[in-house]
Design a protein around this motif. Structure first.
Motif, PDB file in Angstrom:
ATOM      1  N   ILE B 239     -32.258 -36.685 -99.462  1.00 17.38           N
ATOM      2  CA  ILE B 239     -33.557 -37.898 -98.221  1.00 17.38           C
ATOM      3  C   ILE B 239     -32.742 -38.145 -96.829  1.00 17.38           C
ATOM      4  CG2 ILE B 239     -34.095 -40.525 -98.533  1.00 17.38           C
ATOM      5  CD1 ILE B 239     -35.299 -38.800-100.779  1.00 17.38           C
ATOM      6  N   PRO B 240     -33.360 -37.999 -96.597  1.00 16.17           N
ATOM      7  CA  PRO B 240     -32.974 -38.666 -94.518  1.00 16.17           C
ATOM      8  C   PRO B 240     -32.546 -40.284 -94.938  1.00 16.17           C
ATOM      9  CG  PRO B 240     -34.815 -38.095 -94.271  1.00 16.17           C
ATOM     10  CD  PRO B 240     -34.992 -37.826 -95.914  1.00 16.17           C
ATOM     11  N   VAL B 241     -31.534 -40.916 -94.274  1.00 18.15           N
ATOM     12  CA  VAL B 241     -30.899 -42.180 -94.485  1.00 18.15           C
ATOM     13  C   VAL B 241     -32.093 -42.802 -93.505  1.00 18.15           C
ATOM     14  CG1 VAL B 241     -29.689 -42.453 -92.362  1.00 18.15           C
ATOM     15  CG2 VAL B 241     -28.790 -43.282 -94.641  1.00 18.15           C
ATOM     16  N   ASP B 242     -32.964 -42.436 -92.755  1.00 18.09           N
ATOM     17  CA  ASP B 242     -34.052 -43.711 -92.106  1.00 18.09           C
ATOM     18  C   ASP B 242     -34.862 -43.713 -92.236  1.00 18.09           C
ATOM     19  OD1 ASP B 242     -34.250 -41.246 -91.072  1.00 18.09           O
ATOM     20  OD2 ASP B 242     -34.188 -41.595 -88.586  1.00 18.09           O
ATOM     21  N   MET B 243     -35.369 -42.651 -94.103  1.00 19.79           N
ATOM     22  CA  MET B 243     -37.135 -42.257 -94.529  1.00 19.79           C
ATOM     23  C   MET B 243     -37.333 -43.972 -94.826  1.00 19.79           C
ATOM     24  SD  MET B 243     -38.301 -39.985 -97.146  1.00 19.79           S
ATOM     25  CE  MET B 243     -38.986 -38.839 -96.609  1.00 19.79           C
ATOM     26  N   ASP B 244     -38.970 -44.443 -94.785  1.00 17.35           N
ATOM     27  CA  ASP B 244     -38.576 -45.051 -94.920  1.00 17.35           C
ATOM     28  C   ASP B 244     -39.071 -45.631 -96.496  1.00 17.35           C
ATOM     29  OD1 ASP B 244     -40.594 -48.040 -94.275  1.00 17.35           O
ATOM     30  OD2 ASP B 244     -41.904 -46.756 -96.100  1.00 17.35           O
ATOM     31  N   GLN B 245     -39.124 -46.458 -97.188  1.00 18.22           N
ATOM     32  CA  GLN B 245     -38.591 -46.459 -98.231  1.00 18.22           C
ATOM     33  C   GLN B 245     -40.345 -46.122 -99.389  1.00 18.22           C
ATOM     34  OE1 GLN B 245     -37.783 -50.664 -99.712  1.00 18.22           O
ATOM     35  NE2 GLN B 245     -40.243 -51.494 -99.601  1.00 18.22           N
ATOM     36  N   GLU B 246     -41.068 -46.843 -98.557  1.00 16.31           N
ATOM     37  CA  GLU B 246     -42.073 -46.063 -99.554  1.00 16.31           C
ATOM     38  C   GLU B 246     -42.577 -44.617 -99.628  1.00 16.31           C
ATOM     39  OE1 GLU B 246     -45.761 -47.751 -97.967  1.00 16.31           O
ATOM     40  OE2 GLU B 246     -47.240 -46.583 -99.207  1.00 16.31           O
ATOM     41  N   GLU B 247     -42.181 -43.351 -98.356  1.00 20.77           N
ATOM     42  CA  GLU B 247     -41.706 -42.027 -98.311  1.00 20.77           C
ATOM     43  C   GLU B 247     -41.154 -41.249 -99.488  1.00 20.77           C
ATOM     44  OE1 GLU B 247     -43.445 -40.081 -96.536  1.00 20.77           O
ATOM     45  OE2 GLU B 247     -44.860 -42.318 -95.734  1.00 20.77           O
ATOM     46  N   VAL B 248     -39.410 -42.393 -99.248  1.00 17.56           N
ATOM     47  CA  VAL B 248     -38.516 -42.447-100.529  1.00 17.56           C
ATOM     48  C   VAL B 248     -39.063 -42.331-102.345  1.00 17.56           C
ATOM     49  CG1 VAL B 248     -36.900 -42.528-101.511  1.00 17.56           C
ATOM     50  CG2 VAL B 248     -36.711 -42.805 -99.106  1.00 17.56           C
ATOM     51  N   ALA B 249     -40.094 -42.898-102.481  1.00 14.76           N
ATOM     52  CA  ALA B 249     -40.604 -43.343-103.089  1.00 14.76           C
ATOM     53  C   ALA B 249     -41.821 -42.174-103.772  1.00 14.76           C
ATOM     54  CB  ALA B 249     -41.761 -44.798-103.650  1.00 14.76           C
ATOM     55  N   LEU B 250     -42.759 -42.145-102.512  1.00 13.09           N
ATOM     56  CA  LEU B 250     -43.658 -40.927-103.256  1.00 13.09           C
ATOM     57  C   LEU B 250     -42.678 -39.691-103.203  1.00 13.09           C
ATOM     58  CD1 LEU B 250     -46.394 -41.769-100.722  1.00 13.09           C
ATOM     59  CD2 LEU B 250     -46.816 -41.641-102.735  1.00 13.09           C
ATOM     60  N   ARG B 251     -41.245 -39.230-102.347  1.00 13.07           N
ATOM     61  CA  ARG B 251     -41.116 -38.296-103.163  1.00 13.07           C
ATOM     62  C   ARG B 251     -40.351 -37.974-104.226  1.00 13.07           C
ATOM     63  NH1 ARG B 251     -37.179 -35.523 -97.906  1.00 13.07           N
ATOM     64  NH2 ARG B 251     -39.136 -35.019 -97.416  1.00 13.07           N
ATOM     65  N   PHE B 252     -39.877 -38.669-104.767  1.00 16.28           N
ATOM     66  CA  PHE B 252     -39.246 -39.621-105.883  1.00 16.28           C
ATOM     67  C   PHE B 252     -40.497 -39.079-106.756  1.00 16.28           C
ATOM     68  CE2 PHE B 252     -34.536 -41.013-106.943  1.00 16.28           C
ATOM     69  CZ  PHE B 252     -34.499 -40.486-105.882  1.00 16.28           C
ATOM     70  N   GLN B 253     -41.490 -39.566-106.729  1.00 17.98           N
ATOM     71  CA  GLN B 253     -42.265 -39.130-108.006  1.00 17.98           C
ATOM     72  C   GLN B 253     -43.352 -38.073-107.713  1.00 17.98           C
ATOM     73  OE1 GLN B 253     -45.200 -41.099-106.762  1.00 17.98           O
ATOM     74  NE2 GLN B 253     -46.861 -41.246-108.309  1.00 17.98           N
ATOM     75  N   LYS B 254     -42.945 -37.369-106.293  1.00 16.54           N
ATOM     76  CA  LYS B 254     -43.757 -35.931-106.107  1.00 16.54           C
ATOM     77  C   LYS B 254     -43.047 -35.068-107.319  1.00 16.54           C
ATOM     78  CE  LYS B 254     -45.475 -32.928-103.070  1.00 16.54           C
ATOM     79  NZ  LYS B 254     -46.287 -32.569-102.047  1.00 16.54           N
ATOM     80  N   TYR B 255     -41.847 -34.781-107.004  1.00 18.98           N
ATOM     81  CA  TYR B 255     -40.980 -34.115-107.041  1.00 18.98           C
ATOM     82  C   TYR B 255     -40.088 -34.196-109.387  1.00 18.98           C
ATOM     83  CZ  TYR B 255     -41.453 -31.638-102.891  1.00 18.98           C
ATOM     84  OH  TYR B 255     -42.342 -31.548-101.985  1.00 18.98           O
ATOM     85  N   ALA B 256     -40.074 -35.589-109.827  1.00 16.12           N
ATOM     86  CA  ALA B 256     -39.610 -35.825-110.675  1.00 16.12           C
ATOM     87  C   ALA B 256     -38.769 -36.186-110.828  1.00 16.12           C
ATOM     88  CB  ALA B 256     -40.261 -35.266-111.861  1.00 16.12           C
ATOM     89  N   LEU B 257     -38.175 -36.717-109.736  1.00 16.53           N
ATOM     90  CA  LEU B 257     -36.530 -36.761-109.220  1.00 16.53           C
ATOM     91  C   LEU B 257     -35.849 -37.638-110.113  1.00 16.53           C
ATOM     92  CD1 LEU B 257     -36.511 -36.183-105.203  1.00 16.53           C
ATOM     93  CD2 LEU B 257     -36.340 -34.662-106.962  1.00 16.53           C
ATOM     94  N   ILE B 258     -34.419 -37.997-110.575  1.00 19.53           N
ATOM     95  CA  ILE B 258     -33.612 -39.246-111.649  1.00 19.53           C
ATOM     96  C   ILE B 258     -33.183 -39.612-110.057  1.00 19.53           C
ATOM     97  CG2 ILE B 258     -32.449 -39.634-113.015  1.00 19.53           C
ATOM     98  CD1 ILE B 258     -35.037 -38.285-114.159  1.00 19.53           C
ATOM     99  N   SER B 259     -32.096 -38.946-109.269  1.00 18.36           N
ATOM    100  CA  SER B 259     -31.550 -39.347-108.373  1.00 18.36           C
ATOM    101  C   SER B 259     -31.602 -38.088-106.892  1.00 18.36           C
ATOM    102  CB  SER B 259     -30.000 -39.748-108.492  1.00 18.36           C
ATOM    103  OG  SER B 259     -29.674 -37.952-109.273  1.00 18.36           O
TER     104      SER B 259
END
Lengths: 479, 479
Positions: B239-259
């Motif tokens: 996760i790039p440090v300046d990524m918007d939280q909505e993008e972060v959330a979509l990325r977590f969701q898409k790739y089923a991330l825990i951390s």
């Protein structure tokens, strides 16, 4: 089947990103969506019979992205794509795929193939694939499965749809209270059949009832000779096996859970739900309101047109019925409108703004109800709050619309009438927008489904009644 | 400060549920919401000066439930409740609290008290509390903090609001590539200052750039002498440090991330985001659409009335402007309506059903865009799909409304006119409902914010134009 399966690691998930650059940039845009050029490229290669080249192009993609590729392909291209990609259309890809698109593909497969794919998945993902099949096809698939996998899936299918029993996985780590941290680590190292996707272990009593849970980090940070019962947390959030998935999602969210034990009626540990299975439910449930409020059914762009049509037209016909109420009210004032046709021209303004004010309140209320923010403790306060806001909004809009109308038609009375009608209508919209969903919720109805039709009916009818009624009362026109 | 802090376990979270019964049943209803009686009871005790009894009543509650108690209390009761509960209003409770309610309470505290509370939290939660304060108050709080905590928070505040840099925690476990599983376990056991809330560890190169990650379960299942680089997964989602939280959330969701590891521009590991910090963002972002579509602003029931009023009235005034377009079109047909006042009575039906059809399409499109389901690859297909559905819906509604009107007014021509107007209007609604949000999205505007006003304007105006225009063309009336 996938070359990655030979790797040491228990997971075959792979997204090839390294360091500070994102080498997937030819495939994905900055929002992690497949680029249109890439999609057309792969489909073009597949169509041209260059299967090897197509497979190579998608080689670095995560299963979720391969699933997206199928969703982005046209419906008639998907079977061809599936044939070309072969075993790259793996169980993991199917698990990530949109329900409707997956169903299309599954329909093309023989029961034995479906059975093989389902066997590779966690029970919850396998159930998701199998649960929507026709009864006879489902039976054929189950019969083609290994007895053990089959038993797990049949067990899951015995629970209601969208319940914890369908979501949970049966692979989990449970240990008795008397063991030490060292015992647990040894057992985890020895048992090769154990699942690798777990974040907590559960401690159970001799009746297999959970007495505590233990994050893996606590185990890793504790000396081997400490008893697990000294490391575990006794307080834990248990999920009843028949709990609805929406409740499960709210519970995960409220208590920031990573995983939770699922228990049967006797309190015995029967499964585990992990947060990664919950995230898409939270997403779905939160997004459903928006679709229900408009009567757009499932609202999935991959839904067959027939189903979408049925869902939406039913709602439009209901809407036709409620619009009849407003229409009848206007009809009663036919004579009044005939004498002063400007009233007809102003009607859309009264209805439009009133309807929008109602929708605003409705959206806020439905949202607060869905998030458990609105309970009997603060219902009256919410109604009071909306009434205050409605009066403020009403007064503002009345001033603007009233002044503009008075000037436009050079008729101060008409301005006063539309102003007063706006105050009444926005107030009615505010009250209806909060009271109708609260009432439906109290009657155990989904407030998102039916509210908007009642609210719109109320604002339209009351708006016209106030506007045309005041026009008559003020002497602008007569009935 | 909390008695639970003395426990062995690194977490002080506690929800007192045991076995198969739920002993919190006097406090919580079946949806995990605080019961109204319980809320009134606690507030009553607090008001009566029986602080000890009130504290005892809430003793078993999870911090999230204590936060709910404050939200459910009236605004004027909250300071009293805070005073009575004292240190039970802990940092964890504040972290769980609704932003608006928390702000109210924080305003009552001295900077030193806020500093103390913030020091107890993970950086991301501390930042959430501090970021909304006025600049001078924020400065006072930061000055009252320990240099180390202060540096972490100032670092977080240097990133844009709602970016990964604000969400991430800096406490994480990173190890060099050459260590063994045994080394990692020893280090975890020895370092008492380490965080306990982690689910994966990160492997870094000498430049502190992540080269892989390793689930704790893999470490636990691997013999001590194996190198960590043989256990870790090299492919990981950064996760790039300046990524918007909505993008972060979509990325977590898409790739089923825990951390996931957060990296700076140079690719160095600077933090970690865990899924529990993401779950509420997924919820919020998914729910926001519904509120934006109606122009209800933040749509939080705890928002100060003044802010809610400002947000909503702005939208209603815009709506007034667009309603003017429809109104003007009706005005053009004044003479026609005067001759046949039944047209005025039927107008609400045309506008109502058309508007609803537009909202259905709009809701589906906005949802699909938010979920990254709709991209340039399938835009045209989506438009085509909506046109097909609109024609089916239009034909059905035209038949129903046309027949009913023809019978009601004993006027087949009028029936035909309203039927034809319905087909036109529902078709226009379908096209506008999908094309307008797609266009706004392509122009990098939020489709949820502005679409509905344009769609309603289009359906209202086109509906009236088609209906009244056809009435004139068919000779039912004249201009």
């Amino acid at each position: 089947m996938d070359e990655r399966e030979e790797s040491q690691r228990p997971e075959d998930v792979a997204i090839a990103e390294e360091r500070d650059d994102f080498p997937l940039e030819t495939e994905l845009d900055e929002d992690d969506r497949l680029k249109p050029d890439f999609v057309r490229d792969v489909i073009g290669l597949a169509e041209a019979g260059e299967g090897e080249a197509a497979r190579e192009r998608i080689g670095r993609l995560h299963p979720a992205d391969i699933a997206d590729l199928f969703e982005l392909a046209r419906s008639d291209e998907r079977p061809m794509l599936a044939a070309v990609l072969g075993d790259m259309l793996s169980a993991d890809v199917l698990a990530e795929m949109n329900d409707y698109v997956r169903e299309e593909l599954i329909d093309l497969l023989a029961p034995e193939q479906v059975a093989e794919l389902a066997s590779e998945l966690d029970t919850d993902d396998a159930v998701a694939i199998i649960e929507d099949m026709e009864a006879d096809e489902q039976q054929a698939v189950l019969e083609a499965m290994q007895p053990e996998d089959r038993a797990a899936i049949e067990d899951a299918l015995s629970f209601p749809e969208e319940s914890a029993g369908r979501l949970m996985q049966r692979d989990l780590v449970a240990v008795p209270e008397h063991v030490t941290v060292g015992d647990v680590i040894d057992r985890l190292r020895e048992d090769a059949d154990l699942t690798s996707d777990f974040w907590e272990i559960f401690v159970v009593d001799p009746m297999h009832r959970p007495v505590g849970s233990c994050q893996l980090s606590w185990i890793l940070r504790t000396p081997r000779d400490i008893a697990i019962s000294d490391v575990m947390r006794r307080e834990q959030t248990l999920i009843p096996v028949d709990m609805d998935q929406e409740e499960v999602a709210l519970r995960f969210q409220k208590y920031a859970l990573i995983s939770a034990a699922v228990v049967d009626k006797a309190g015995r540990l029967v499964g585990m739900i992990t947060v990664d299975d919950i995230v898409h439910i939270i997403q779905e449930e939160a997004g459903e309101d928006i679709l229900r409020l408009s009567g757009a059914g499932d609202g999935d762009i991959n839904e067959p047109i027939r189903e979408t049509y049925t869902a939406r037209v039913r709602w439009l016909i209901a809407n036709l019925g409620t619009a009849l109420v407003a229409s009848t009210i206007v009809g009663l004032f036919g004579g009044a409108i005939e004498q002063m046709v400007a009233l007809a021209a102003l009607m859309p303004i009264v209805a439009g703004v009133g309807g929008n004010a109602g929708t605003q309140t409705l959206a806020v209320t439905v949202r607060a109800l869905a998030m458990n923010q609105l309970t009997d403790s603060n219902s009256w306060r919410a109604i009071w709050r909306e009434m205050t806001i409605a009066l403020l909004n009403g007064a503002t809009i009345a001033l603007v619309a009233g002044t503009a109308t008075a000037l436009w038609f050079a008729n101060p009375t008409l301005g006063a009438v539309i102003g007063a009608a706006m105050i009444v209508n926005i107030f009615v919209a505010g009250v209806a927008g909060v009271a109708i969903p609260l009432l439906l919720d109290r009657l155990d109805q989904d407030p998102a489904v039916a509210s908007s039709i009642f609210v719109t009916m109320t604002t339209d009818s009351m708006g016209f009644l106030a506007f045309l009624g005041l026009a008559v009362l003020s002497g602008l026109t007569t009935l």
